[in-house]
Design a protein around this motif. Structure first.
Motif, PDB file in Angstrom:
ATOM      1  N   VAL A  18     -86.926   8.295   6.456  1.00 24.89           N
ATOM      2  CA  VAL A  18     -85.639   7.630   6.685  1.00 24.89           C
ATOM      3  C   VAL A  18     -84.631   8.718   7.038  1.00 24.89           C
ATOM      4  CG1 VAL A  18     -83.732   6.369   5.623  1.00 24.89           C
ATOM      5  CG2 VAL A  18     -86.092   5.648   5.217  1.00 24.89           C
ATOM      6  N   GLU A  19     -83.848   8.462   8.071  1.00 25.43           N
ATOM      7  CA  GLU A  19     -82.911   9.474   8.574  1.00 25.43           C
ATOM      8  C   GLU A  19     -81.508   8.894   8.680  1.00 25.43           C
ATOM      9  OE1 GLU A  19     -83.771  12.385  12.018  1.00 25.43           O
ATOM     10  OE2 GLU A  19     -82.725  10.674  12.929  1.00 25.43           O
ATOM     11  N   ALA A  20     -80.533   9.674   8.228  1.00 24.22           N
ATOM     12  CA  ALA A  20     -79.121   9.328   8.399  1.00 24.22           C
ATOM     13  C   ALA A  20     -78.481  10.399   9.270  1.00 24.22           C
ATOM     14  CB  ALA A  20     -78.403   9.263   7.049  1.00 24.22           C
ATOM     15  N   GLN A  21     -77.714   9.974  10.296  1.00 26.30           N
ATOM     16  CA  GLN A  21     -77.003  10.912  11.161  1.00 26.30           C
ATOM     17  C   GLN A  21     -75.539  10.501  11.252  1.00 26.30           C
ATOM     18  OE1 GLN A  21     -78.763  12.557  14.844  1.00 26.30           O
ATOM     19  NE2 GLN A  21     -80.310  10.947  14.618  1.00 26.30           N
ATOM     20  N   GLY A  22     -74.652  11.469  11.179  1.00 28.49           N
ATOM     21  CA  GLY A  22     -73.231  11.180  11.296  1.00 28.49           C
ATOM     22  C   GLY A  22     -72.452  12.407  11.697  1.00 28.49           C
ATOM     23  N   TRP A  23     -71.217  12.201  12.149  1.00 30.82           N
ATOM     24  CA  TRP A  23     -70.381  13.330  12.550  1.00 30.82           C
ATOM     25  C   TRP A  23     -69.897  14.086  11.324  1.00 30.82           C
ATOM     26  CZ3 TRP A  23     -70.942  14.639  17.269  1.00 30.82           C
ATOM     27  CH2 TRP A  23     -71.138  13.682  18.259  1.00 30.82           C
ATOM     28  N   PRO A  24     -70.061  15.421  11.306  1.00 33.46           N
ATOM     29  CA  PRO A  24     -69.563  16.199  10.165  1.00 33.46           C
ATOM     30  C   PRO A  24     -68.043  16.232  10.162  1.00 33.46           C
ATOM     31  CG  PRO A  24     -70.359  17.657  11.888  1.00 33.46           C
ATOM     32  CD  PRO A  24     -70.704  16.261  12.318  1.00 33.46           C
ATOM     33  N   GLY A  25     -67.467  16.305   8.966  1.00 34.64           N
ATOM     34  CA  GLY A  25     -66.021  16.369   8.840  1.00 34.64           C
ATOM     35  C   GLY A  25     -65.517  17.798   8.755  1.00 34.64           C
ATOM     36  N   THR A  26     -64.235  17.940   8.508  1.00 32.52           N
ATOM     37  CA  THR A  26     -63.591  19.256   8.535  1.00 32.52           C
ATOM     38  C   THR A  26     -64.133  20.200   7.471  1.00 32.52           C
ATOM     39  OG1 THR A  26     -61.830  18.370   7.134  1.00 32.52           O
ATOM     40  CG2 THR A  26     -61.448  18.373   9.490  1.00 32.52           C
ATOM     41  N   ASP A  27     -64.603  19.667   6.345  1.00 30.90           N
ATOM     42  CA  ASP A  27     -65.073  20.532   5.269  1.00 30.90           C
ATOM     43  C   ASP A  27     -66.535  20.923   5.416  1.00 30.90           C
ATOM     44  OD1 ASP A  27     -62.603  20.457   4.050  1.00 30.90           O
ATOM     45  OD2 ASP A  27     -63.103  18.720   2.811  1.00 30.90           O
ATOM     46  N   LEU A  28     -67.225  20.363   6.394  1.00 29.56           N
ATOM     47  CA  LEU A  28     -68.666  20.571   6.507  1.00 29.56           C
ATOM     48  C   LEU A  28     -69.046  21.576   7.584  1.00 29.56           C
ATOM     49  CD1 LEU A  28     -71.093  19.534   4.978  1.00 29.56           C
ATOM     50  CD2 LEU A  28     -71.353  17.725   6.662  1.00 29.56           C
ATOM     51  N   VAL A  29     -68.094  21.976   8.403  1.00 28.49           N
ATOM     52  CA  VAL A  29     -68.345  22.977   9.437  1.00 28.49           C
ATOM     53  C   VAL A  29     -67.518  24.214   9.099  1.00 28.49           C
ATOM     54  CG1 VAL A  29     -68.162  23.543  11.885  1.00 28.49           C
ATOM     55  CG2 VAL A  29     -68.814  21.238  11.186  1.00 28.49           C
ATOM     56  N   GLY A  30     -68.181  25.320   8.840  1.00 33.01           N
ATOM     57  CA  GLY A  30     -67.479  26.547   8.471  1.00 33.01           C
ATOM     58  C   GLY A  30     -66.590  27.050   9.597  1.00 33.01           C
ATOM     59  N   ARG A  31     -65.528  27.782   9.221  1.00 35.38           N
ATOM     60  CA  ARG A  31     -64.573  28.270  10.210  1.00 35.38           C
ATOM     61  C   ARG A  31     -65.257  29.154  11.253  1.00 35.38           C
ATOM     62  NH1 ARG A  31     -58.784  28.306  11.580  1.00 35.38           N
ATOM     63  NH2 ARG A  31     -58.918  29.510  13.462  1.00 35.38           N
ATOM     64  N   GLU A  32     -66.222  29.955  10.844  1.00 28.91           N
ATOM     65  CA  GLU A  32     -66.878  30.854  11.793  1.00 28.91           C
ATOM     66  C   GLU A  32     -67.756  30.095  12.783  1.00 28.91           C
ATOM     67  OE1 GLU A  32     -69.552  30.535   8.204  1.00 28.91           O
ATOM     68  OE2 GLU A  32     -67.407  30.692   8.614  1.00 28.91           O
ATOM     69  N   LEU A  33     -68.111  28.837  12.460  1.00 27.05           N
ATOM     70  CA  LEU A  33     -68.924  28.022  13.362  1.00 27.05           C
ATOM     71  C   LEU A  33     -68.092  27.012  14.139  1.00 27.05           C
ATOM     72  CD1 LEU A  33     -71.868  27.203  10.906  1.00 27.05           C
ATOM     73  CD2 LEU A  33     -71.782  29.015  12.636  1.00 27.05           C
ATOM     74  N   LEU A  34     -66.795  26.970  13.846  1.00 25.48           N
ATOM     75  CA  LEU A  34     -65.959  25.897  14.374  1.00 25.48           C
ATOM     76  C   LEU A  34     -65.874  25.912  15.899  1.00 25.48           C
ATOM     77  CD1 LEU A  34     -64.142  23.531  13.644  1.00 25.48           C
ATOM     78  CD2 LEU A  34     -62.235  25.125  13.419  1.00 25.48           C
ATOM     79  N   LYS A  35     -65.697  27.077  16.483  1.00 27.70           N
ATOM     80  CA  LYS A  35     -65.545  27.149  17.934  1.00 27.70           C
ATOM     81  C   LYS A  35     -66.797  26.645  18.639  1.00 27.70           C
ATOM     82  CE  LYS A  35     -64.400  30.317  21.701  1.00 27.70           C
ATOM     83  NZ  LYS A  35     -64.064  31.713  22.068  1.00 27.70           N
TER      84      LYS A  35
END
Length: 338
Positions: free
Chosen positions: A65-82
């Motif tokens: 079973v798989e769940a997929q969704g858009w990550p929010g602001t707290d789930l993507v580190g600043r160094e990966l944001l760009k």
């Protein structure tokens, strides 16, 4: 058929049956052992946006079973944001169903091929203060572009704290500006090197040469003594956490020699708009060199250093960047220059 990624974190889960026999409902209505306060479905849907659930069977007969969704602001580190903002992709969680169809375990958490620690994700999903906050606005506000109307060169920009900076060195040709080693190709790579008098006039309309205070604000926001490491490009052994992307550029000395880009000594100097108050022939600059170093110095105004433009006029930022010694502010930090 999709294939399950190798397990890198496994935790047993107990399922609460709600009368639904579907594999998806089994997982969505299940609870994590020790965290029975809410269902797995509600926990995941609180921290991901537009969640889609599906189930499939691998070529080895494993039910997933798989769940997929858009990550929010707290789930993507600043160094990966760009990278995320340029190439957005959904966050995925996969569960392997056990043969008894009454329990299951976490098999994968992450985005694309970038697996993350499932225990960390589950801690985040079950924390009391977590909720989904879309990244679209953050991406739009943090990263941008500016095209200089004078020569049509486009620069990437970045918002760091309350400041908006060029994330590239200025490359605008004018009197008092130079290419390292007098090679025009170096201007394309490093931007131009400017005397202080030229640097004060070099930024396009709507942008300006940052003050000493501007750089100290940046330094404080980026970690103080460790700011250099956070602001330097990964190509220069930095983390580039804030996408300021400092690279070694060297400088043009008072004797018209180009130095600071050899095998052993690499530097990046940036002029500030602040004049050194004890010597009218000198002005303040910020220097980057080894590891996390980022420091303020005063040097002769005829040196050739790099320029990073910051958004806004001096008048607009007078209250936050008041320097009474430069002659353009009164005692109340009011802008008095034309």
């Amino acid at each position: 058929m999709n294939k399950i990624n190798n397990l890198f974190f496994t935790v047993s889960l107990a399922a609460l049956m709600s009368g639904c026999n579907s594999e998806i409902d089994l997982v969505k209505n299940g609870t994590l052992q020790g965290r029975e306060q809410t269902t797995i479905g509600k926990a995941i849907e609180s921290v991901l946006g537009d969640v889609e659930w599906n189930s499939f069977e691998t070529d080895k007969g494993v039910k997933v079973v798989e769940a997929q969704g858009w990550p929010g602001t707290d789930l993507v580190g600043r160094e990966l944001l760009k990278n995320y903002c340029k190439n957005p992709d959904k966050y995925k969680i996969q569960f392997i169903l056990h043969t008894d169809m009454k329990s299951f375990e976490v098999a994968y958490c992450g985005r694309g091929d970038n697996a993350g620690p499932c225990d960390g994700f589950l801690d985040y999903a079950y924390s009391n203060n977590s909720s989904y906050a879309p990244l679209e606005k953050v991406c739009k506000e943090t990263f941008g572009e500016f095209t200089d109307p004078r020569n049509h060169i486009t620069y990437e920009t970045v918002k760091i704290g309350d400041q908006v900076w060029f994330s590239e060195n200025l490359n605008y040709s004018m009197d008092g500006s130079y290419c390292f080693a007098d090679d025009s190709e170096n201007c394309e790579i490093f931007g131009r090197l400017y005397t202080w008098d030229a640097a004060k006039k070099a930024c396009p309309e709507g942008w300006r040469l940052p003050s000493d205070d501007d750089f100290y604000t940046l330094r404080k926001f980026a970690g103080g003594t460790k700011a250099g490491l956070q602001l330097k490009s990964t190509s220069w052994f930095g983390k580039d956490t804030y996408n300021f992307s400092v690279i070694p550029t060297g400088y043009r000395s008072t004797s018209s020699q180009y130095v600071g880009l050899d095998k052993y000594y690499k530097y990046a100097f940036f002029w500030t708009s602040t004049e050194y108050k004890y010597n009218q022939e000198q002005a303040v600059n910020f220097r980057f060199e080894k590891e996390s170093f980022m420091g303020s110095f005063n040097d002769d105004k005829i040196n050739g250093f790099s320029v990073r433009c910051i958004k806004g006029s001096q008048a607009e930022t007078a209250q936050t960047n008041c320097n009474k010694d430069d002659g353009c502010f009164n005692e109340k930090c009011e802008w008095i220059c034309e």
